[in-house]
Design an enzyme around this catalytic site. Structure first.
Site, PDB file in Angstrom:
ATOM      1  N   HIS A  33      29.248  -5.315  18.425  1.00 30.87           N
ATOM      2  CA  HIS A  33      28.111  -4.654  19.079  1.00 30.87           C
ATOM      3  C   HIS A  33      28.116  -5.092  20.539  1.00 30.87           C
ATOM      4  O   HIS A  33      28.083  -6.296  20.842  1.00 30.87           O
ATOM      5  CB  HIS A  33      26.797  -5.031  18.399  1.00 30.87           C
ATOM      6  N   GLU A  73      25.706  -7.806  22.281  1.00 31.29           N
ATOM      7  CA  GLU A  73      25.578  -9.140  21.679  1.00 31.29           C
ATOM      8  C   GLU A  73      26.531 -10.078  22.422  1.00 31.29           C
ATOM      9  O   GLU A  73      27.651 -10.337  21.996  1.00 31.29           O
ATOM     10  CB  GLU A  73      25.858  -9.055  20.182  1.00 31.29           C
ATOM     11  N   HIS A 109      28.078 -12.623  15.990  1.00 34.02           N
ATOM     12  CA  HIS A 109      27.069 -11.661  16.436  1.00 34.02           C
ATOM     13  C   HIS A 109      25.840 -12.389  16.974  1.00 34.02           C
ATOM     14  O   HIS A 109      25.690 -13.600  16.811  1.00 34.02           O
ATOM     15  CB  HIS A 109      26.614 -10.786  15.262  1.00 34.02           C
ATOM     16  N   GLU A 124      25.531 -14.936  12.674  1.00 37.81           N
ATOM     17  CA  GLU A 124      24.482 -14.559  13.625  1.00 37.81           C
ATOM     18  C   GLU A 124      24.066 -15.789  14.430  1.00 37.81           C
ATOM     19  O   GLU A 124      23.719 -16.827  13.864  1.00 37.81           O
ATOM     20  CB  GLU A 124      23.277 -13.977  12.878  1.00 37.81           C
TER      21      GLU A 124
END
Length: 342
Positions: free
Chosen positions: A63, A66, A158, A222
């Protein structure tokens, strides 16, 4: 492109300047490390003075907005190119979606992290830049992993759209016949990962594809909240950086002690799918990931129907109502310290 890379040691800048294509090139750093550009945002290092035991993929920028993981990986690449980090393991760095990185957006046309495991070739959907990129990244993954019989690792890095009650957490791909390794949970815990979410079904994410197709120890990791380039506090990722450097520089995978009482484990109990255009959550758009709900509490509405929490303490992760009909709008999870690990 190889000479500017060796001179400037900035693969991120080179990728952003050439987002659609880089010709394949290879060279050697001071007789001890082979460096190969495979494409825009795809860089492979192989040690020449040590026999690697692992093939490691560090992907970021799947993405484009990010940015913290992208900056972290660029630091590691610079350390290798400037010979501050001497490799003993083979590693491929991937900046996943360069055009979205330039735009500062999650994606350009379609969510790249829903297009792996063959979904990019869906004949019912028109092709686009993300689908073409997913096909290329899958081919590079296959080329990288199938060249040897070494241990395989994939950390897909991410940051989340919203805040989280666990600032850093990992999603563990569905593996019905093979429990995740305590060693890997301990490694990521030592890297600052606070919680682990065990998925309940096959998906089309990058980490699931490498786990399912190449039996890699793979995780979607994450690392906090989305921020623009230059606004990330990378000191918050110091533990992860240290563990990744150890992973790349040591002759064997680092093996921190596993402490069962310190691991926070969640099990996905279901996915919430958006079926109608009027789908809407009942809670604030800034509600943190892992917020718990009481059984029966209304989570969302669509088509005149309420979607409620089915279990006491059910928590919601990755809620996003602004997705196409038919896609996952959220994961529902429950704490489960009894999840089996190998």
């Amino acid at each position: 492109m190889l000479q500017p890379l060796l001179q400037q040691a900035n693969f991120l800048a080179l990728t952003l300047a050439n987002p659609l294509f880089m010709a394949a090139e290879q060279g050697v750093i001071a007789d001890h490390t082979q460096v190969e550009i495979w494409d825009s945002g795809v860089l492979v290092f192989t040690p020449l003075t040590a026999e690697p035991t692992s093939d490691i993929v560090l992907s970021s920028g799947i993405h484009g907005n990010e940015t913290a993981p992208i900056e972290l990986c660029n630091q590691l690449i610079r350390a290798i190119l400037q010979q501050h980090l001497l490799l003993r393991q083979r590693v491929m760095f991937i900046f996943g979606n360069p055009m979205a990185m330039i735009n500062g957006t999650r994606f350009v046309t379609e969510n790249l992290n829903r297009l792996f495991n063959g979904e990019h070739a869906n004949p019912n959907v028109l092709t686009n830049g993300e689908r073409a990129r997913a096909a290329k990244l899958e081919s590079y993954m296959q080329q990288f992993f199938t060249a040897t019989g070494r241990k395989r690792f994939h950390y897909d890095l991410h940051t989340a759209i919203r805040g989280s009650r666990h600032e850093r957490f990992a999603v563990c791909p569905y593996r019905p016949d093979k429990p995740h390794l305590k060693q890997q949970i301990a490694f990521l815990s030592a890297a600052g990962i606070e919680a682990f979410l065990m998925h309940h079904e096959p998906t089309t994410t990058f980490s699931y594809a490498s786990s399912a197709n190449y039996q890699a120890e793979a995780f979607t990791v994450e690392l906090g909240k989305v921020m623009p380039f230059g606004q990330n506090d990378l000191t918050r990722l110091a533990a992860l950086r240290a563990m990744l450097m150890a992973l790349l520089a040591e002759t064997a995978t680092p093996t921190p002690d596993f402490a069962a009482d310190k691991q926070v484990l969640y099990r996905v109990c279901r996915s919430i799918t958006k079926h109608f255009a009027d789908f809407a959550f009942t809670f604030d758009k800034d509600l943190p990931n892992f917020t718990q709900f009481a059984q029966g509490e209304v989570l969302a509405h669509e088509n005149g129907q309420a979607i409620v929490a089915e279990q006491e303490g059910e928590a919601i992760v990755f809620p996003n109502a602004q997705i196409p009909i038919g896609q996952r709008a959220a994961l529902c999870v429950v704490a489960d310290p009894g999840i089996p690990l190998a």
